[in-house]
Design a protein around this motif. Structure first.
Motif, PDB file in Angstrom:
ATOM      1  N   MET A 106     -10.567  61.701  34.900  1.00 45.88           N
ATOM      2  CA  MET A 106     -10.108  60.909  36.044  1.00 45.88           C
ATOM      3  C   MET A 106      -8.937  61.609  36.560  1.00 45.88           C
ATOM      4  O   MET A 106      -8.640  61.507  37.732  1.00 45.88           O
ATOM      5  N   GLN A 107      -7.969  62.195  35.733  1.00 43.63           N
ATOM      6  CA  GLN A 107      -6.719  62.925  36.149  1.00 43.63           C
ATOM      7  C   GLN A 107      -7.414  64.282  36.979  1.00 43.63           C
ATOM      8  O   GLN A 107      -6.767  64.417  38.046  1.00 43.63           O
ATOM      9  N   VAL A 108      -8.317  64.872  36.517  1.00 44.68           N
ATOM     10  CA  VAL A 108      -8.963  65.899  37.395  1.00 44.68           C
ATOM     11  C   VAL A 108      -9.498  65.597  38.723  1.00 44.68           C
ATOM     12  O   VAL A 108      -9.051  66.101  39.697  1.00 44.68           O
ATOM     13  N   CYS A 109     -10.080  64.272  38.834  1.00 47.95           N
ATOM     14  CA  CYS A 109     -10.614  63.876  40.140  1.00 47.95           C
ATOM     15  C   CYS A 109      -9.091  63.528  40.698  1.00 47.95           C
ATOM     16  O   CYS A 109      -9.220  63.843  42.244  1.00 47.95           O
ATOM     17  N   ARG A 110      -8.180  62.991  40.513  1.00 42.26           N
ATOM     18  CA  ARG A 110      -6.946  62.647  41.019  1.00 42.26           C
ATOM     19  C   ARG A 110      -6.381  64.174  41.792  1.00 42.26           C
ATOM     20  O   ARG A 110      -5.998  63.992  42.959  1.00 42.26           O
ATOM     21  N   VAL A 111      -6.151  65.122  40.903  1.00 46.11           N
ATOM     22  CA  VAL A 111      -5.617  66.438  41.417  1.00 46.11           C
ATOM     23  C   VAL A 111      -6.492  66.842  42.496  1.00 46.11           C
ATOM     24  O   VAL A 111      -6.174  67.328  43.292  1.00 46.11           O
ATOM     25  N   ALA A 112      -7.942  66.683  42.329  1.00 45.16           N
ATOM     26  CA  ALA A 112      -8.704  67.313  43.351  1.00 45.16           C
ATOM     27  C   ALA A 112      -8.472  66.536  44.750  1.00 45.16           C
ATOM     28  O   ALA A 112      -8.494  67.092  45.662  1.00 45.16           O
ATOM     29  N   LEU A 113      -8.400  65.115  44.592  1.00 43.77           N
ATOM     30  CA  LEU A 113      -8.213  64.354  45.711  1.00 43.77           C
ATOM     31  C   LEU A 113      -7.157  64.502  46.319  1.00 43.77           C
ATOM     32  O   LEU A 113      -6.822  64.586  47.515  1.00 43.77           O
ATOM     33  N   LEU A 114      -5.982  64.595  45.463  1.00 45.63           N
ATOM     34  CA  LEU A 114      -4.571  64.951  46.070  1.00 45.63           C
ATOM     35  C   LEU A 114      -4.467  66.248  46.816  1.00 45.63           C
ATOM     36  O   LEU A 114      -3.803  66.273  47.784  1.00 45.63           O
ATOM     37  N   ALA A 115      -5.071  67.268  46.443  1.00 51.08           N
ATOM     38  CA  ALA A 115      -5.355  68.494  46.935  1.00 51.08           C
ATOM     39  C   ALA A 115      -6.143  68.637  48.362  1.00 51.08           C
ATOM     40  O   ALA A 115      -5.716  69.131  49.269  1.00 51.08           O
ATOM     41  N   LEU A 116      -7.095  67.603  48.397  1.00 46.59           N
ATOM     42  CA  LEU A 116      -8.101  67.679  49.590  1.00 46.59           C
ATOM     43  C   LEU A 116      -7.187  66.683  50.767  1.00 46.59           C
ATOM     44  O   LEU A 116      -7.688  66.702  51.980  1.00 46.59           O
ATOM     45  N   LEU A 117      -6.368  65.606  50.218  1.00 43.08           N
ATOM     46  CA  LEU A 117      -6.102  64.653  50.987  1.00 43.08           C
ATOM     47  C   LEU A 117      -4.599  64.683  51.203  1.00 43.08           C
ATOM     48  O   LEU A 117      -3.992  63.861  50.493  1.00 43.08           O
ATOM     49  N   PRO A 118      -4.161  65.242  51.968  1.00 35.83           N
ATOM     50  CA  PRO A 118      -2.365  65.193  52.004  1.00 35.83           C
ATOM     51  C   PRO A 118      -2.148  64.072  52.829  1.00 35.83           C
ATOM     52  O   PRO A 118      -2.459  63.826  54.021  1.00 35.83           O
ATOM     53  N   LEU A 119      -1.447  63.320  52.229  1.00 32.04           N
ATOM     54  CA  LEU A 119      -0.759  61.950  52.830  1.00 32.04           C
ATOM     55  C   LEU A 119       0.481  61.923  52.691  1.00 32.04           C
ATOM     56  O   LEU A 119       0.991  62.285  51.739  1.00 32.04           O
ATOM     57  N   GLU A 120       1.185  61.154  53.769  1.00 31.99           N
ATOM     58  CA  GLU A 120       2.601  60.833  53.471  1.00 31.99           C
ATOM     59  C   GLU A 120       2.650  59.450  52.997  1.00 31.99           C
ATOM     60  O   GLU A 120       1.847  58.563  53.042  1.00 31.99           O
ATOM     61  N   PRO A 121       3.826  59.217  52.173  1.00 37.47           N
ATOM     62  CA  PRO A 121       4.139  57.940  51.627  1.00 37.47           C
ATOM     63  C   PRO A 121       3.987  56.575  52.746  1.00 37.47           C
ATOM     64  O   PRO A 121       4.331  56.668  53.654  1.00 37.47           O
ATOM     65  N   PRO A 122       3.787  55.388  52.134  1.00 38.87           N
ATOM     66  CA  PRO A 122       3.772  54.324  53.192  1.00 38.87           C
ATOM     67  C   PRO A 122       5.022  54.030  53.347  1.00 38.87           C
ATOM     68  O   PRO A 122       6.226  54.214  52.879  1.00 38.87           O
ATOM     69  N   ILE A 123       5.347  53.726  54.656  1.00 45.77           N
ATOM     70  CA  ILE A 123       6.717  53.095  55.267  1.00 45.77           C
ATOM     71  C   ILE A 123       7.086  52.098  54.371  1.00 45.77           C
ATOM     72  O   ILE A 123       6.408  51.114  54.043  1.00 45.77           O
ATOM     73  N   GLY A 124       8.491  52.180  53.787  1.00 49.34           N
ATOM     74  CA  GLY A 124       9.192  51.180  53.184  1.00 49.34           C
ATOM     75  C   GLY A 124       9.184  51.507  51.862  1.00 49.34           C
ATOM     76  O   GLY A 124       9.534  50.737  50.948  1.00 49.34           O
ATOM     77  N   LEU A 125       8.421  52.681  51.387  1.00 49.94           N
ATOM     78  CA  LEU A 125       8.259  52.992  49.944  1.00 49.94           C
ATOM     79  C   LEU A 125       9.540  52.812  49.096  1.00 49.94           C
ATOM     80  O   LEU A 125      10.668  53.307  49.587  1.00 49.94           O
TER      81      LEU A 125
END
Length: 218
Positions: A106-125
């Motif tokens: 699961m952590q490997v999946c997260r690492v792969a997806l975080l690398a592929l999908l650069p996102l900014e944090p939600p407004i108001g975080l």
């Protein structure tokens, strides 16, 4: 890879039985080694994720939720869930192996997806600081706010619920996972998409880990 033979039904699936199987020892040590390698490489990875630019996502549901700092309820629920699950799985070595392998995957999946999908944090975080993970794993100068898709906190509790098998214990853990998912949205540390996707990835990783460990139901 040696084939792991499940213990006969007439024998308790105890550590003494499991440790006699070379395949079990091999897979357990391999999984623990992979987890250590992953943990050692997370700090530079998250530093890179945090430094790069990403995209903001529209999230109508998140916009409706008032922002509140609910860090303590989140971590109380998570660590109580971890403690309850460990109490159940520690005497069950095959199930422990399956959960550890699923968590690594699961952590490997997260690492792969975080690398592929650069996102900014939600407004108001509002930054969510984990007193254990941030101290021993992330070890970042500032809070990690771009650790987004998918929600690791929610997925972890879902994974724990899958590990304990059907019954009241699973029902409580699924309720805990739903509470964590809602609370991370209230704190705006995740998009709704991150939380909704978490159970899917947790379920797939748990299923794949079952093929790896041949753990069965304990």
């Amino acid at each position: 890879m040696p084939r792991l033979v499940a213990a006969p039904d007439s024998l308790p699936r105890t550590w003494s039985v499991a440790w006699q199987q070379s395949a079990f020892r091999y897979r357990l040590l391999l999984t623990l080694g992979l987890l250590l390698v992953l943990v050692a490489n997370l700090p530079p990875f998250f530093a890179w994720v945090q430094a790069r630019p990403g995209a903001h996502l529209p999230d109508p549901l998140l916009a409706l939720l008032p922002v509140q700092d609910v860090s303590w309820p989140i971590f109380i629920i998570i660590y109580l869930s971890v403690g309850a699950t460990l109490h159940y799985v520690l005497p069950r070595p095959y199930l422990l192996l399956r959960l550890l392998a699923a968590y690594w995957l699961m952590q490997v999946c997260r690492v792969a997806l975080l690398a592929l999908l650069p996102l900014e944090p939600p407004i108001g975080l509002l930054p969510l600081r984990d007193p254990i993970i941030d101290t021993f794993i992330y070890v970042a100068a500032g809070p990690i706010t771009k650790d987004l898709f998918f929600s690791g906190h929610t997925a972890t509790v879902v994974l724990l619920a899958l590990g304990v098998g059907p019954g009241r214990r699973r029902q409580w853990l699924l309720a805990a996972a739903a509470a964590v998912g809602l609370l991370v949205l209230v704190q705006h540390v995740h998009y709704t998409y991150d939380v909704v996707a978490a159970p899917f990835f947790a379920s797939v990783c748990y299923w794949v880990a079952g093929r790896f460990g041949q753990a069965g139901t304990q």
